[in-house]
Write an enzyme that holds these catalytic residues in place. Structure first.
Site, PDB file in Angstrom:
ATOM      1  N   TYR A 170       0.677  -1.402   0.034  1.00  0.00           N
ATOM      2  CA  TYR A 170      -0.140  -0.019  -0.040  1.00  0.00           C
ATOM      3  C   TYR A 170       0.860   1.158   0.105  1.00  0.00           C
ATOM      4  O   TYR A 170       1.907   1.468   0.877  1.00  0.00           O
ATOM      5  CB  TYR A 170      -1.033  -0.047   1.252  1.00  0.00           C
ATOM      6  CG  TYR A 170      -2.432  -0.182   0.938  1.00  0.00           C
ATOM      7  CD1 TYR A 170      -3.011   0.547  -0.053  1.00  0.00           C
ATOM      8  CD2 TYR A 170      -3.098  -1.224   1.279  1.00  0.00           C
ATOM      9  CE1 TYR A 170      -4.128   0.223  -0.382  1.00  0.00           C
ATOM     10  CE2 TYR A 170      -4.252  -1.458   0.957  1.00  0.00           C
ATOM     11  CZ  TYR A 170      -4.968  -0.728   0.091  1.00  0.00           C
ATOM     12  OH  TYR A 170      -6.034  -1.103  -0.339  1.00  0.00           O
ATOM     13  N   GLU A 200      -0.453   4.860  -0.766  1.00  0.00           N
ATOM     14  CA  GLU A 200      -1.308   6.077  -0.705  1.00  0.00           C
ATOM     15  C   GLU A 200      -0.686   7.159  -0.448  1.00  0.00           C
ATOM     16  O   GLU A 200       0.252   7.394   0.383  1.00  0.00           O
ATOM     17  CB  GLU A 200      -2.562   5.905   0.090  1.00  0.00           C
ATOM     18  CG  GLU A 200      -3.583   5.342  -0.519  1.00  0.00           C
ATOM     19  CD  GLU A 200      -4.603   4.640   0.383  1.00  0.00           C
ATOM     20  OE1 GLU A 200      -4.317   4.065   1.533  1.00  0.00           O
ATOM     21  OE2 GLU A 200      -5.712   4.919   0.072  1.00  0.00           O
ATOM     22  N   ASP A 241      -6.041  13.477 -25.354  1.00  0.00           N
ATOM     23  CA  ASP A 241      -6.064  12.074 -24.785  1.00  0.00           C
ATOM     24  C   ASP A 241      -5.325  11.414 -26.038  1.00  0.00           C
ATOM     25  O   ASP A 241      -5.992  11.137 -27.087  1.00  0.00           O
ATOM     26  CB  ASP A 241      -7.475  11.528 -24.714  1.00  0.00           C
ATOM     27  CG  ASP A 241      -7.551  10.043 -24.590  1.00  0.00           C
ATOM     28  OD1 ASP A 241      -6.574   9.544 -24.778  1.00  0.00           O
ATOM     29  OD2 ASP A 241      -8.746   9.620 -24.154  1.00  0.00           O
ATOM     30  N   THR A 288      -3.161   6.159 -22.167  1.00  0.00           N
ATOM     31  CA  THR A 288      -2.896   4.815 -21.497  1.00  0.00           C
ATOM     32  C   THR A 288      -1.471   4.315 -21.881  1.00  0.00           C
ATOM     33  O   THR A 288      -0.859   4.926 -22.724  1.00  0.00           O
ATOM     34  CB  THR A 288      -3.988   3.722 -22.259  1.00  0.00           C
ATOM     35  OG1 THR A 288      -3.572   3.812 -23.449  1.00  0.00           O
ATOM     36  CG2 THR A 288      -5.319   4.073 -21.836  1.00  0.00           C
ATOM     37  N   LYS A 299      -0.915   0.883 -25.399  1.00  0.00           N
ATOM     38  CA  LYS A 299      -1.254   0.532 -26.715  1.00  0.00           C
ATOM     39  C   LYS A 299       0.106   0.818 -27.569  1.00  0.00           C
ATOM     40  O   LYS A 299       0.959  -0.110 -27.336  1.00  0.00           O
ATOM     41  CB  LYS A 299      -2.191   1.742 -27.126  1.00  0.00           C
ATOM     42  CG  LYS A 299      -3.648   1.530 -26.182  1.00  0.00           C
ATOM     43  CD  LYS A 299      -4.707   2.540 -26.817  1.00  0.00           C
ATOM     44  CE  LYS A 299      -5.909   2.094 -26.263  1.00  0.00           C
ATOM     45  NZ  LYS A 299      -6.368   2.936 -24.964  1.00  0.00           N
ATOM     46  N   ARG A 309      -0.877  -2.632 -18.943  1.00  0.00           N
ATOM     47  CA  ARG A 309      -2.556  -1.769 -18.926  1.00  0.00           C
ATOM     48  C   ARG A 309      -2.386  -0.748 -17.858  1.00  0.00           C
ATOM     49  O   ARG A 309      -2.119  -1.129 -16.550  1.00  0.00           O
ATOM     50  CB  ARG A 309      -3.505  -2.928 -18.573  1.00  0.00           C
ATOM     51  CG  ARG A 309      -4.758  -2.657 -18.877  1.00  0.00           C
ATOM     52  CD  ARG A 309      -5.742  -3.815 -19.514  1.00  0.00           C
ATOM     53  NE  ARG A 309      -5.187  -4.423 -20.555  1.00  0.00           N
ATOM     54  CZ  ARG A 309      -5.750  -4.134 -21.783  1.00  0.00           C
ATOM     55  NH1 ARG A 309      -6.288  -2.998 -21.754  1.00  0.00           N
ATOM     56  NH2 ARG A 309      -5.262  -4.549 -22.697  1.00  0.00           N
TER      57      ARG A 309
HETATM   58  N1  DSN Z   1     -11.010   0.486 -26.059  1.00  0.00           N
HETATM   59  C1  DSN Z   1      -9.943   1.318 -26.447  1.00  0.00           C
HETATM   60  C2  DSN Z   1      -9.899   0.718 -27.628  1.00  0.00           C
HETATM   61  O1  DSN Z   1      -9.708  -0.020 -28.290  1.00  0.00           O
HETATM   62  O2  DSN Z   1      -9.470   2.062 -28.423  1.00  0.00           O
HETATM   63  C3  DSN Z   1     -10.325   2.669 -26.012  1.00  0.00           C
HETATM   64  O3  DSN Z   1     -10.373   2.466 -24.581  1.00  0.00           O
END
Ligand code: DSN
Length: 441
Positions: A53, A55, A213, A239, A242, A248
């Site tokens: 933990y 925080e 984003d 994120t 990707k 993730r």
């Molecule tokens: N689900 C993602 C995508 O496939 O682009 C976006 O959150």
């Protein structure tokens, strides 16, 4: 060794993991938002850091300088000295990679990161201007069923019906009418360049904050292959799993003036204990992303996307917005008489994974959709290049053009398998899983 423990304790979960590892190896993965992380990232994810933990932050905000001070203990739990090191590495590497004033590496997901960004800049009831989901946007950019559409007054912009790209004159007109507190620049299915500099101009004209984003294109931005949002946006979210090819999760990057608020809204505002094993894995991914090899990888992603798009266009497929500048493309299947849903399902039967996607002004409902979205980050990680992309286009066409011929599926699947065997994925891991289950039988 550790997988053996898993096999002994829980053979069912072991079997699911083993089967998924085989699946990832055996299919052509074209989901634009997916990728295959390195063994180093997996090792950090599967570490004892999950036990802790923590925080708070690995620093405190200095009252005198309004800067973060790593020499001060900023956690609400004891025993965070090593956790602090890992989180500090993640922060500093991301800062360097993207050139951001401040980075918060704690968001659990892209949607949470967007939530933090909006609440750092606006209050419930304020107006948010975001790209419509069916035009390439994202649920968290103002969809009525998402938190963003429930907490904020939402106005959505769309792509131009002719060019299928963002028209900044139309956007400015809409922004003048809507007077948004926040404009969101970002997409999950937009194949062309995101002109963040133009978004900034619009935001300045109407006195709005700009949230970018960059979840899909973060790897391209890190490798300087796409305009960066960092100089233009008040807050950038992304994120990490990707094109960036990390675990993730997500991060938030912002201008100095929003840094303290972003931190406060993140914790204690939105989240509790950070996932420190994931944060350590983010640090590893950022280190990988600083390498020359990663820049070459990103170049190849874009080259592969162009090759795949060309291969499909040559076979008579219409590409939304006329093609791609990035890692992804949207294929309009209407002229082939096949819906997106049917194409997604049938391609999967042939060993090709992708997702159905609406195209701008889609006559079909999102659940059916008229198109598919294809992306090249995952196949590029396997080492595939332009000749393989030409082959992938051929195989996609073979399925779509013979969609009701049952013989096409085993035939294409065998060809897919042959390509996959030439570009092995997680080879050591698969071998280890095989020998563990063989021993157990
Ligand atoms: N689900 C993602 C995508 O496939 O682009 C976006 O959150």
């Amino acid at each position: 060794m550790y997988s053996k423990e898993l096999y002994k304790t829980d053979p069912e979960v072991f079997a699911a993991i083993k089967a998924e590892t085989e699946r990832e190896h055996d299919v052509l993965e074209l989901i634009a938002s997916e990728n295959f992380v390195s063994e180093a990232v997996l090792a950090a994810l599967g570490s004892v850091l999950t036990n802790k933990y923590a925080e708070g932050y690995p620093y405190k905000w200095s009252k005198e300088t309004e800067e973060i001070d790593y020499s001060k203990y900023g956690r609400y739990y004891g025993g965070c000295e090593f956790i602090d090191e890992a989180e500090k590495l993640a922060i500093e590497r991301a800062r360097e990679l993207f050139g951001a004033d401040h980075v918060n590496v704690q968001p659990h997901s892209g949607t949470t990161a967007n939530m933090i960004a909006y609440f750092a800049l606006a209050d419930p009831g304020d107006t948010l201007l975001g790209l419509n989901l069916s035009h390439g946007g994202h649920l968290s950019h103002g969809h009525p069923i998402n938190f963003s559409g429930r907490f904020f007054k939402v106005v959505q912009y769309e792509v131009d019906p002719e060019t299928e790209q963002i028209n900044f004159d139309t956007l400015l007109k809409l922004a003048r009418e809507a007077k948004p507190k926040i404009i969101v620049a970002g997409a999950s299915a937009y194949p062309r360049t995101m002109h963040f500099e133009r978004f900034r101009e619009v935001a300045d004209e109407v006195g709005a904050y700009l949230v970018a984003d960059i979840a899909h294109i973060a790897g391209l931005i890190a490798a300087r292959l796409h305009i960066s949002s960092i100089p233009y946006a008040d807050i950038t979210t992304t994120t990490t799993h990707k094109t960036l090819r990390g675990p993730r999760g997500a991060v938030i990057m912002c201008k100095k003036e929003h840094a303290r608020t972003v931190d406060k809204v993140s914790f204690p505002g939105m989240q509790g204990g950070p996932l420190e094993h994931v944060i350590a894995a983010k640090a590893v991914a950022f280190k990988e992303a600083q390498s020359e090899e990663f820049a070459l990888y990103q170049r190849q992603i874009v080259a592969n996307a162009k090759a795949l798009a060309d291969g499909l266009a040559r076979r008579g497929y219409r590409l939304v917005a006329g093609g791609t500048d990035t890692h992804l493309m949207l294929v309009d299947l209407r002229s082939k008489g096949v819906t997106g849903r049917k194409a997604e399902r049938r391609l999967e039967r042939a060993g090709i994974t992708c997702n159905r996607n609406t195209i701008p002004y889609d006559p079909e409902k999102p659940f059916i959709a008229s198109g598919i979205r294809l992306g090249t980050p995952a196949l590029t990680t396997r080492g595939m290049k332009e000749p393989e992309m030409a082959k992938v286009a051929e195989l996609i066409d073979e399925v779509i053009s013979n969609i009701d011929d049952e013989e096409v599926y085993p035939r294409v699947k065998a060809k897919v398998k042959e390509i996959c065997e030439s570009f092995p994925l997680y080879a050591e891991r698969r071998k280890e899983y095989d020998s563990i289950s063989a021993e157990g039988e």
